[in-house]
Design a protein around this motif. Structure first.
Motif, PDB file in Angstrom:
ATOM      1  N   GLY A  57     -28.278  -1.997  21.558  1.00  0.00           N
ATOM      2  CA  GLY A  57     -29.577  -1.349  21.432  1.00  0.00           C
ATOM      3  C   GLY A  57     -29.585  -0.180  20.471  1.00  0.00           C
ATOM      4  O   GLY A  57     -30.640   0.172  19.927  1.00  0.00           O
ATOM      5  N   ALA A  58     -28.418   0.430  20.257  1.00  0.00           N
ATOM      6  CA  ALA A  58     -28.337   1.593  19.369  1.00  0.00           C
ATOM      7  C   ALA A  58     -27.996   1.227  17.931  1.00  0.00           C
ATOM      8  O   ALA A  58     -27.967   2.108  17.065  1.00  0.00           O
ATOM      9  CB  ALA A  58     -27.294   2.574  19.905  1.00  0.00           C
ATOM     10  N   THR A  59     -27.720  -0.040  17.667  1.00  0.00           N
ATOM     11  CA  THR A  59     -27.323  -0.458  16.319  1.00  0.00           C
ATOM     12  C   THR A  59     -28.534  -0.471  15.387  1.00  0.00           C
ATOM     13  O   THR A  59     -29.486  -1.234  15.592  1.00  0.00           O
ATOM     14  CB  THR A  59     -26.671  -1.855  16.354  1.00  0.00           C
ATOM     15  OG1 THR A  59     -25.535  -1.815  17.227  1.00  0.00           O
ATOM     16  CG2 THR A  59     -26.218  -2.272  14.965  1.00  0.00           C
ATOM     17  N   THR A  60     -28.494   0.367  14.381  1.00  0.00           N
ATOM     18  CA  THR A  60     -29.631   0.533  13.468  1.00  0.00           C
ATOM     19  C   THR A  60     -29.979  -0.758  12.745  1.00  0.00           C
ATOM     20  O   THR A  60     -31.160  -1.081  12.550  1.00  0.00           O
ATOM     21  CB  THR A  60     -29.303   1.628  12.433  1.00  0.00           C
ATOM     22  OG1 THR A  60     -28.935   2.826  13.119  1.00  0.00           O
ATOM     23  CG2 THR A  60     -30.495   1.903  11.535  1.00  0.00           C
ATOM     24  N   GLU A  61     -28.962  -1.509  12.345  1.00  0.00           N
ATOM     25  CA  GLU A  61     -29.189  -2.708  11.533  1.00  0.00           C
ATOM     26  C   GLU A  61     -29.961  -3.802  12.266  1.00  0.00           C
ATOM     27  O   GLU A  61     -30.496  -4.713  11.634  1.00  0.00           O
ATOM     28  CB  GLU A  61     -27.847  -3.267  11.046  1.00  0.00           C
ATOM     29  CG  GLU A  61     -27.189  -2.456   9.939  1.00  0.00           C
ATOM     30  CD  GLU A  61     -26.492  -1.208  10.455  1.00  0.00           C
ATOM     31  OE1 GLU A  61     -25.950  -0.445   9.637  1.00  0.00           O
ATOM     32  OE2 GLU A  61     -26.493  -0.994  11.690  1.00  0.00           O
ATOM     33  N   ASP A 123     -19.119   2.306  15.222  1.00  0.00           N
ATOM     34  CA  ASP A 123     -18.180   3.009  16.090  1.00  0.00           C
ATOM     35  C   ASP A 123     -18.860   4.057  16.964  1.00  0.00           C
ATOM     36  O   ASP A 123     -18.390   4.369  18.057  1.00  0.00           O
ATOM     37  CB  ASP A 123     -17.096   3.669  15.228  1.00  0.00           C
ATOM     38  CG  ASP A 123     -15.860   4.018  16.030  1.00  0.00           C
ATOM     39  OD1 ASP A 123     -15.567   3.306  17.009  1.00  0.00           O
ATOM     40  OD2 ASP A 123     -15.184   5.005  15.683  1.00  0.00           O
ATOM     41  N   ASP A 124     -19.964   4.618  16.492  1.00  0.00           N
ATOM     42  CA  ASP A 124     -20.632   5.679  17.248  1.00  0.00           C
ATOM     43  C   ASP A 124     -21.730   5.148  18.170  1.00  0.00           C
ATOM     44  O   ASP A 124     -22.480   5.934  18.754  1.00  0.00           O
ATOM     45  CB  ASP A 124     -21.224   6.720  16.293  1.00  0.00           C
ATOM     46  CG  ASP A 124     -22.249   6.112  15.340  1.00  0.00           C
ATOM     47  OD1 ASP A 124     -22.224   4.877  15.147  1.00  0.00           O
ATOM     48  OD2 ASP A 124     -23.063   6.864  14.780  1.00  0.00           O
ATOM     49  N   ALA A 125     -21.826   3.836  18.321  1.00  0.00           N
ATOM     50  CA  ALA A 125     -22.903   3.248  19.127  1.00  0.00           C
ATOM     51  C   ALA A 125     -22.918   3.730  20.581  1.00  0.00           C
ATOM     52  O   ALA A 125     -23.996   3.955  21.139  1.00  0.00           O
ATOM     53  CB  ALA A 125     -22.816   1.722  19.075  1.00  0.00           C
ATOM     54  N   PRO A 126     -21.762   3.905  21.250  1.00  0.00           N
ATOM     55  CA  PRO A 126     -21.834   4.330  22.660  1.00  0.00           C
ATOM     56  C   PRO A 126     -22.241   5.787  22.855  1.00  0.00           C
ATOM     57  O   PRO A 126     -22.682   6.153  23.950  1.00  0.00           O
ATOM     58  CB  PRO A 126     -20.395   4.112  23.169  1.00  0.00           C
ATOM     59  CG  PRO A 126     -19.709   3.299  22.143  1.00  0.00           C
ATOM     60  CD  PRO A 126     -20.383   3.607  20.853  1.00  0.00           C
ATOM     61  N   VAL A 127     -22.080   6.615  21.842  1.00  0.00           N
ATOM     62  CA  VAL A 127     -22.258   8.056  22.043  1.00  0.00           C
ATOM     63  C   VAL A 127     -23.591   8.584  21.531  1.00  0.00           C
ATOM     64  O   VAL A 127     -23.919   9.749  21.768  1.00  0.00           O
ATOM     65  CB  VAL A 127     -21.107   8.845  21.376  1.00  0.00           C
ATOM     66  CG1 VAL A 127     -19.779   8.477  22.006  1.00  0.00           C
ATOM     67  CG2 VAL A 127     -21.064   8.592  19.876  1.00  0.00           C
ATOM     68  N   VAL A 128     -24.362   7.761  20.815  1.00  0.00           N
ATOM     69  CA  VAL A 128     -25.678   8.226  20.376  1.00  0.00           C
ATOM     70  C   VAL A 128     -26.640   8.158  21.552  1.00  0.00           C
ATOM     71  O   VAL A 128     -26.533   7.285  22.415  1.00  0.00           O
ATOM     72  CB  VAL A 128     -26.209   7.377  19.200  1.00  0.00           C
ATOM     73  CG1 VAL A 128     -25.327   7.546  17.989  1.00  0.00           C
ATOM     74  CG2 VAL A 128     -26.327   5.909  19.578  1.00  0.00           C
TER      75      VAL A 128
END
Length: 238
Positions: A57-61, A123-128
């Protein structure tokens, strides 16, 4: 009134007896070895049930479709669980020689899924939190690969769970309730730990932790199976 008191006292005594049995089982070599595999099942339970969907859900692409993919990912994980449970739970449940093969397959399936997730998800998907990802993965994020990983996560989880239930039911046939209680306790504790650190650790480190514990847990499962097979062979000789 007296009857209710007797029932209450009986229930208390049964609970005390079960608790003592649990403490005794925790000291056994089999449970100590299997605890690594149980702990791994807790980590990956937290990952596929909560962390991975958040990452998608956090993946911009993925754009506007990202939030909708969270639910689809959960459905695909469930399909993987059903397929694995049907194949390995029903077909192989009476064959003790196949347990190690199924667990090894589960480890390989999970490691493939982790590698694809590492390549496909930022790599930063879990922390945003409220924003989208800023880091770029090695591959251009693909919805098909993301859903394939969901299926593999469910399939691998079913491999571990069915065989853990199988070996616990076989080794502790007369103490199955305490043994399964220990399994769910350890699994739940490590799932809670995984949910706690999931918002602070980057995806790479979370995947690395699961790879290490998954490998150790699989080796420990192999050791338990070998010990049980050796015990059965000795009993047959005598």
């Amino acid at each position: 009134m007296r009857r209710y008191k007797q029932r209450a006292n009986s229930a208390v005594q049964d609970a005390k007896s079960e608790f003592k049995t649990i403490l005794q089982l925790l000291k056994t070599k089999t449970i100590l070895l299997l605890s690594c595999c149980m702990a791994y099942s807790g980590l990956e339970l937290a990952f596929y049930s909560g962390v991975y969907g958040t990452c998608i859900g956090a993946t911009t692409e993925f754009g506007a479709a990202a939030k909708g993919l969270i639910g689809i990912s959960g459905i695909v994980v469930g399909i993987g669980e059903i397929v694995g449970g049907g194949i390995f739970g029903l077909v192989c449940k009476n064959n003790r020689f196949r347990r190690t093969s199924v667990v090894f397959l589960g480890m390989v399936v999970h490691f493939i899924a982790f590698y694809l997730i590492y390549l496909n998800i930022p790599d930063d998907a879990p922390v945003v939190l409220k924003t989208s990802t800023l880091n770029k993965p090695y591959l251009t994020p693909s919805i098909s690969i993301a859903l394939l990983c969901s299926f593999l996560l469910g399939l691998g989880d079913s491999c571990f769970n069915t065989q853990l239930y199988s070996i616990l039911g076989r080794v502790y046939a007369e103490q199955s309730a305490p043994a399964f209680a220990i399994f769910k306790f350890i699994q739940s504790i490590f799932a809670a730990v995984a949910f706690f650190y999931s918002g602070y650790l980057l995806l790479t480190w979370q995947l690395l932790l699961m790879v290490i514990l998954g490998f150790i847990g699989t080796l420990c499962f192999f050791m338990v199976e070998r010990i049980q097979n050796f015990s059965v062979d000795l009993q047959q000789e005598y």
